[in-house]
Enzyme design. Structure first.
Site, PDB file in Angstrom:
ATOM      1  NE  ARG A 104      -2.690   0.038   3.464  1.00 38.46           N
ATOM      2  CZ  ARG A 104      -3.528   0.356   4.433  1.00 38.46           C
ATOM      3  NH1 ARG A 104      -4.827   0.218   4.253  1.00 38.46           N
ATOM      4  NH2 ARG A 104      -3.100   0.818   5.574  1.00 38.46           N
ATOM      5  CB  THR A 108      -2.590   7.026  -2.633  1.00 36.08           C
ATOM      6  OG1 THR A 108      -1.895   5.770  -2.789  1.00 36.08           O
ATOM      7  CG2 THR A 108      -1.792   8.138  -3.285  1.00 36.08           C
ATOM      8  CG  ASP A 200       2.446  -3.026   9.013  1.00 34.38           C
ATOM      9  OD1 ASP A 200       2.747  -4.173   8.612  1.00 34.38           O
ATOM     10  OD2 ASP A 200       2.458  -2.037   8.256  1.00 34.38           O
ATOM     11  CG  ASP A 203       6.119  -3.394   9.898  1.00 39.30           C
ATOM     12  OD1 ASP A 203       6.854  -3.792   8.977  1.00 39.30           O
ATOM     13  OD2 ASP A 203       5.724  -2.211  10.000  1.00 39.30           O
TER      14      ASP A 203
HETATM   15  C1  PRP Z   1      -1.180  -4.762   4.290  1.00 36.37           C
HETATM   16  C2  PRP Z   1      -1.983  -6.048   4.396  1.00 36.37           C
HETATM   17  C3  PRP Z   1      -2.796  -6.025   3.134  1.00 36.37           C
HETATM   18  C4  PRP Z   1      -3.080  -4.570   2.948  1.00 36.37           C
HETATM   19  C5  PRP Z   1      -4.485  -4.315   3.418  1.00 36.37           C
HETATM   20  O1  PRP Z   1      -0.102  -4.921   3.462  1.00 36.37           O
HETATM   21  O2  PRP Z   1      -1.174  -7.173   4.525  1.00 36.37           O
HETATM   22  O3  PRP Z   1      -2.110  -6.546   2.000  1.00 36.37           O
HETATM   23  O4  PRP Z   1      -2.149  -3.844   3.759  1.00 36.37           O
HETATM   24  O5  PRP Z   1      -4.873  -3.028   3.145  1.00 36.37           O
HETATM   25  P1  PRP Z   1      -5.986  -2.645   2.084  1.00 36.37           P
HETATM   26  O6  PRP Z   1      -7.139  -3.554   2.309  1.00 36.37           O
HETATM   27  O7  PRP Z   1      -6.276  -1.205   2.439  1.00 36.37           O
HETATM   28  O8  PRP Z   1      -5.388  -2.767   0.703  1.00 36.37           O
HETATM   29  P2  PRP Z   1       0.986  -3.778   3.227  1.00 36.37           P
HETATM   30  O9  PRP Z   1       0.602  -2.917   2.093  1.00 36.37           O
HETATM   31  O10 PRP Z   1       1.271  -3.090   4.528  1.00 36.37           O
HETATM   32  O11 PRP Z   1       2.257  -4.594   2.729  1.00 36.37           O
HETATM   33  P3  PRP Z   1       3.152  -5.705   3.476  1.00 36.37           P
HETATM   34  O12 PRP Z   1       2.302  -6.930   3.603  1.00 36.37           O
HETATM   35  O13 PRP Z   1       4.274  -5.875   2.525  1.00 36.37           O
HETATM   36  O14 PRP Z   1       3.577  -5.172   4.804  1.00 36.37           O
HETATM   37  N1  URA Z   2      -2.507  -3.299   6.856  1.00 34.76           N
HETATM   38  C1  URA Z   2      -2.141  -3.756   8.056  1.00 34.76           C
HETATM   39  O1  URA Z   2      -1.147  -4.486   8.186  1.00 34.76           O
HETATM   40  N2  URA Z   2      -2.885  -3.404   9.131  1.00 34.76           N
HETATM   41  C2  URA Z   2      -3.969  -2.629   9.025  1.00 34.76           C
HETATM   42  O2  URA Z   2      -4.611  -2.349  10.037  1.00 34.76           O
HETATM   43  C3  URA Z   2      -4.341  -2.155   7.757  1.00 34.76           C
HETATM   44  C4  URA Z   2      -3.591  -2.515   6.681  1.00 34.76           C
END
Ligand code: PRP
Ligand code: URA
Length: 209
Positions: A104, A108, A200, A203
């Site tokens: 993400r 945005t 997160d 993380d």
């Molecule tokens: C997080 C999560 C989803 C997304 C959810 O990933 O694991 O993929 O955000 O958010 P959304 O429904 O608003 O799209 P992130 O983008 O943080 O990436 P990561 O898994 O690499 O940490």
């Molecule tokens: N992605 C995450 O990992 N946590 C949230 O709460 C939303 C998006």
């Protein structure tokens, strides 16, 4: 319209509560996510097609039931979805695994694509898209778009924690996809994080913060 299945089994809810706690560290978070994924997988695969075969038990001949045909493809959305793969593979060891890379954008909150590699026969399988978090729904919706381009029609989405906004987004863009979740949380905050949520997910799984 796709159905929403809230997996409210006591063991799933208990483990989710442990995962939410701020003091739960990476090792335990990962173990709990794997355990919950296995338990949720039991519900997600409930309608796998079955067939009858003839077998011999030590005592007699019988007609027995087994899962038929090509079975399951698991598609984690990178990174956090990786934490849900091993639990599902324990249930369905012959499953094939595809990967879709999306992150993400911090400003945005829209998903940015960086990787896609799917099993060549995915359209013959039940495809389970996995990601712990369904927030705005952008990542899950885009991932399902990529899978549908292969011709795959039997797609379901498995999230640990969701919010009404994300569910509505998936139902609007992909009304044929059922959603399996352990919790529908309250709302998103100004950074599009789920409240109360668990922070997160990526993380917390990988210890990157
Ligand atoms: C997080 C999560 C989803 C997304 C959810 O990933 O694991 O993929 O955000 O958010 P959304 O429904 O608003 O799209 P992130 O983008 O943080 O990436 P990561 O898994 O690499 O940490
Ligand atoms: N992605 C995450 O990992 N946590 C949230 O709460 C939303 C998006």
């Amino acid at each position: 319209m796709g159905l929403i299945h809230v997996v409210d089994h006591p063991l799933v809810q208990h483990k989710l509560t442990l995962m939410r706690k701020v003091e739960t560290g990476t090792k335990d978070f990962r173990i709990l996510l794997k355990e919950i994924s296995l338990l949720m997988g039991y519900e997600v695969t409930r309608d796998l097609p079955m067939e009858s075969i003839e077998i011999d038990t030590p005592l007699e001949h019988m007609i027995a039931r087994r899962v038929s045909g090509k079975k399951v493809a698991i598609v984690p959305i990178l990174r956090a979805g990786l934490g849900m793969v091993d639990g599902l593979l324990q249930l369905t060891p012959a499953a094939k695994v595809g990967h879709i890379g999306l992150y993400r954008d911090e400003d945005t909150h829209k998903p940015v694509f960086y990787y896609c590699k799917l099993p060549f026969d995915i359209e013959q399988r039940m495809c389970i898209v996995v990601d712990p978090m369904l927030a705005t729904g952008g990542s899950s919706c885009d991932a399902i778009d990529y899978i549908k381009k292969t011709g795959c029609k039997n797609i379901r989405l498995m999230n640990l924690v969701s919010v009404p906004e994300g569910i509505a987004a998936v139902q609007t863009r992909h009304p044929d996809v059922d959603i399996y979740t352990a919790s529908i949380d309250r709302c998103l905050n100004e950074n599009a994080y789920i409240l109360p949520g668990l922070g997160d997910a990526g993380d917390r799984i990988f210890g990157t913060k």
